[in-house]
Design a protein around this motif. Sequence first.
Motif, PDB file in Angstrom:
ATOM      1  N   LYS A 290       0.196  12.000  -3.934  1.00  0.00           N
ATOM      2  CA  LYS A 290       0.110  12.286  -2.571  1.00  0.00           C
ATOM      3  C   LYS A 290      -0.993  11.595  -1.920  1.00  0.00           C
ATOM      4  O   LYS A 290      -0.955  11.611  -0.588  1.00  0.00           O
ATOM      5  CB  LYS A 290       0.007  13.814  -2.690  1.00  0.00           C
ATOM      6  N   SER A 291      -2.029  11.388  -2.460  1.00  0.00           N
ATOM      7  CA  SER A 291      -3.290  10.777  -1.861  1.00  0.00           C
ATOM      8  C   SER A 291      -4.091   9.920  -2.814  1.00  0.00           C
ATOM      9  O   SER A 291      -3.995  10.241  -4.060  1.00  0.00           O
ATOM     10  CB  SER A 291      -4.173  11.804  -1.389  1.00  0.00           C
ATOM     11  N   LYS A 292      -5.017   9.386  -2.410  1.00  0.00           N
ATOM     12  CA  LYS A 292      -6.060   8.580  -3.362  1.00  0.00           C
ATOM     13  C   LYS A 292      -6.738   9.698  -4.310  1.00  0.00           C
ATOM     14  O   LYS A 292      -6.794   9.397  -5.412  1.00  0.00           O
ATOM     15  CB  LYS A 292      -7.042   8.170  -2.457  1.00  0.00           C
TER      16      LYS A 292
ATOM     17  N   GLU B 253       0.886  -1.212   0.003  1.00  0.00           N
ATOM     18  CA  GLU B 253       0.026  -0.008  -0.094  1.00  0.00           C
ATOM     19  C   GLU B 253       0.885   1.220   0.007  1.00  0.00           C
ATOM     20  O   GLU B 253       0.546   2.187  -0.781  1.00  0.00           O
ATOM     21  CB  GLU B 253      -0.924  -0.084   1.269  1.00  0.00           C
ATOM     22  N   GLY B 254       1.998   1.218   0.792  1.00  0.00           N
ATOM     23  CA  GLY B 254       2.639   2.426   0.674  1.00  0.00           C
ATOM     24  C   GLY B 254       3.323   3.034  -0.495  1.00  0.00           C
ATOM     25  O   GLY B 254       3.694   4.071  -0.665  1.00  0.00           O
ATOM     26  N   ALA B 255       3.480   1.915  -1.373  1.00  0.00           N
ATOM     27  CA  ALA B 255       4.223   2.383  -2.572  1.00  0.00           C
ATOM     28  C   ALA B 255       3.423   3.362  -3.481  1.00  0.00           C
ATOM     29  O   ALA B 255       3.894   4.047  -3.939  1.00  0.00           O
ATOM     30  CB  ALA B 255       4.301   0.885  -3.498  1.00  0.00           C
ATOM     31  N   LEU B 256       2.085   3.316  -3.169  1.00  0.00           N
ATOM     32  CA  LEU B 256       1.358   4.341  -4.134  1.00  0.00           C
ATOM     33  C   LEU B 256       1.601   5.620  -3.746  1.00  0.00           C
ATOM     34  O   LEU B 256       1.610   6.736  -4.681  1.00  0.00           O
ATOM     35  CB  LEU B 256      -0.236   3.998  -3.570  1.00  0.00           C
TER      36      LEU B 256
ATOM     37  N   ASP C 114      -5.708  12.301  -5.206  1.00  0.00           N
ATOM     38  CA  ASP C 114      -4.318  12.953  -6.397  1.00  0.00           C
ATOM     39  C   ASP C 114      -4.332  11.903  -7.196  1.00  0.00           C
ATOM     40  O   ASP C 114      -4.207  12.337  -8.339  1.00  0.00           O
ATOM     41  CB  ASP C 114      -3.130  13.124  -5.359  1.00  0.00           C
ATOM     42  N   LEU C 115      -4.410  10.643  -7.087  1.00  0.00           N
ATOM     43  CA  LEU C 115      -4.404   9.780  -7.902  1.00  0.00           C
ATOM     44  C   LEU C 115      -5.530   9.707  -8.842  1.00  0.00           C
ATOM     45  O   LEU C 115      -5.316   9.652 -10.255  1.00  0.00           O
ATOM     46  CB  LEU C 115      -4.334   8.117  -7.237  1.00  0.00           C
ATOM     47  N   VAL C 116      -6.552  10.030  -8.165  1.00  0.00           N
ATOM     48  CA  VAL C 116      -7.899   9.991  -9.103  1.00  0.00           C
ATOM     49  C   VAL C 116      -7.794  11.351  -9.952  1.00  0.00           C
ATOM     50  O   VAL C 116      -8.137  11.176 -11.303  1.00  0.00           O
ATOM     51  CB  VAL C 116      -9.177  10.454  -8.082  1.00  0.00           C
ATOM     52  N   ARG C 117      -7.206  12.305  -9.574  1.00  0.00           N
ATOM     53  CA  ARG C 117      -7.495  13.620 -10.384  1.00  0.00           C
ATOM     54  C   ARG C 117      -6.235  13.319 -11.423  1.00  0.00           C
ATOM     55  O   ARG C 117      -6.707  13.692 -12.493  1.00  0.00           O
ATOM     56  CB  ARG C 117      -6.973  14.531  -9.371  1.00  0.00           C
ATOM     57  N   ALA C 118      -5.233  12.821 -11.168  1.00  0.00           N
ATOM     58  CA  ALA C 118      -4.123  12.625 -12.173  1.00  0.00           C
ATOM     59  C   ALA C 118      -4.563  11.810 -13.269  1.00  0.00           C
ATOM     60  O   ALA C 118      -4.479  12.085 -14.600  1.00  0.00           O
ATOM     61  CB  ALA C 118      -2.830  12.018 -11.761  1.00  0.00           C
TER      62      ALA C 118
END
Lengths: 189, 189, 189, 189
Positions: free
Chosen positions: A48-50, A40-43, A52-56
């Motif tokens: 920076k956060s979930k 999980e940490g690798a993400l 952030d991932l979604v937005r990207a």
Amino acid sequence: MARPARKKKDIERAALELFADHGIDGTTIRMIAERAGVTEGALYRHHKSKDDLVRALFEEYFESFGGMLEGIRADAAPVEDRIGQMVRAFLAAYDTDPLGFRFVMLVQHGLLDGIRKDALSPAKVLTRFIEEAIDRGEIPKQDASLKAQLLMGMVMQVAVGERYGRLKAPVAGYAEQVSAAAVAALRAV
Amino acid sequence: MARPARKKKDIERAALELFADHGIDGTTIRMIAERAGVTEGALYRHHKSKDDLVRALFEEYFESFGGMLEGIRADAAPVEDRIGQMVRAFLAAYDTDPLGFRFVMLVQHGLLDGIRKDALSPAKVLTRFIEEAIDRGEIPKQDASLKAQLLMGMVMQVAVGERYGRLKAPVAGYAEQVSAAAVAALRAV
Amino acid sequence: MARPARKKKDIERAALELFADHGIDGTTIRMIAERAGVTEGALYRHHKSKDDLVRALFEEYFESFGGMLEGIRADAAPVEDRIGQMVRAFLAAYDTDPLGFRFVMLVQHGLLDGIRKDALSPAKVLTRFIEEAIDRGEIPKQDASLKAQLLMGMVMQVAVGERYGRLKAPVAGYAEQVSAAAVAALRAV
Amino acid sequence: MARPARKKKDIERAALELFADHGIDGTTIRMIAERAGVTEGALYRHHKSKDDLVRALFEEYFESFGGMLEGIRADAAPVEDRIGQMVRAFLAAYDTDPLGFRFVMLVQHGLLDGIRKDALSPAKVLTRFIEEAIDRGEIPKQDASLKAQLLMGMVMQVAVGERYGRLKAPVAGYAEQVSAAAVAALRAV
DNA sequence: AATGAATGAGATTTCATTCAT
DNA sequence: AATGAATGAAATCTCATTCAT
């Protein structure tokens, strides 16, 4: 360079697929990590956060759709042809990467707030495309926004129909019929 | 029995609005309770679980849409008229209760699993309607499923367009244009 | 009322003790919950976050110290007496609740930022007290801020000394000597 | 060996500053690495662990303070003079390197466990200094430990006062007043 | 019927440390 | 020596649900 970031793409791909299938809130970091084969940490090295991932992911795919349409809009061919091109492009995109497509389309409901104002959104490109066709007298002079929505709706729903088993993949097979319907619809308004 | 569970309606209404805005996973029991003016525990007096509440709401709204369409389908009027009726009915439903409408439409993506197989779904009614029109020779003999999706897509997207500020409420104002476009589209395929 | 919040006090007490012993960052939610005999989640019913809990505790204790001093400052007795009273009050407070005392004193390093500007801080009360004594000619007319710090430092360090085993509890036993030293020090500057 | 571990100093300096500001638990390896302009891994080239780094810094600074005081204690001058010297030395140390000073002083609360028993601690030196002064009849024969704490408290609090904006840097400017106050206080007990 | 404190399971996030490059 | 991706353990926080009042 240290250990190259081999897993970044895996993580983003895993996230995309899961988001498309289970929604964002229905997808946990653990699910993403598991599917990507990392912890999980690798993400968090890459995002920076979930959120952030979604937005990207969203921006990447959203803009790539917008860009695809923009290329067609700027072309010199007659409207009918360009409508056909757009429909084909959309449907081909869905066939190529249904998850990416669905991620953007389903997920946009509730995410557009955080998106950059200047983003090349499909809706924006379509509206401009219709406006220009009206200016050139290629389709009747009537509410361009409505027409853009109608066009969008027809194509999108083909994807939704496939997803729920009411239409058959590859959806590119419906391209000609959808194009014809779209042209007729836009002329009729 | 002076107070016949007025709170129950409050809870369901609050839930509906929040689900439509934030999705189901994005809505917490606490949010619902707060908006309904009750406490978390009270909610469990009326519904066994969050899932139960969702299902109840979904079936209620989903079937009511389906039923509405079914009434129109079973009518004797010519297709053009009935398409117009359906479009008007859809758009009026959105104007009357946008949140209820959006709840059903948006939420269905990922919820149909728990729904009774015999449920009167809008898509099912529409498909049957198109098939009958084809049988009677009112529209060309071609893929009824695709046509049902196209019709659905056009109407739905008007609602989406309003939601994102690209079209103006009340959307009933677009009914005639959408109907004309829909008839033309279905004839063209 | 529902189940009364019996555990709130337990949680706050447990937190206070642990913070005083291990510092804030050195204390985990789990440690607090365990000592308070509740689960981790329980804490969040009463405080929005760990930070929030810290702030609440700090303000409560910080102001109570300030208030205690303020009562003495406002008194009519001669300075020597009031210095003695303050010293005794401080040391008695330490003997009564060493953890509460230490929490405030140790923790303030790095927390004062988030504190309300109008808070009745011990330093503020002491400075005002010294200023008034200077005005009345009871102690030499010299930097009141420095004197406030010196007074504070003498008393505080007695507490620190006890904590590290260099002085013996109850520290109230040192009150007379500390008072005499403080009066002499303030007169000497 | 052209580059003799300049990075090591950078790392230690960065760590010192951050520890002083945020505490040890409040400072992450990443923060240290960033401020030092290296990466996280590099830190482990120079120190086996975070704990190791802390201990190294603490011992270095702690002993250097103790040593400074010890030099003054061993001197032959009269108490008053030597108290003045100590006060000046302390305050000058703070002015020269406030962060290093604060690191030792603040951090000691909760760190003394890991320190070698024979370490030359400031408190130990001060106590011995007072005891000798008592033996020589230079100050009244009374609790040497208490006096050491009072002396310590007065000086330390000047540093704290500066840190929180209640006194003005350079604190060496307060040296004479603090010395006078200290002498008076120690004589008064 | 209603309350809201408390639970328990699990979600997101953090972080010292390791290790392939 | 240095990098920074990745790990693994643990921290903070969330939330549907239960239950004493």
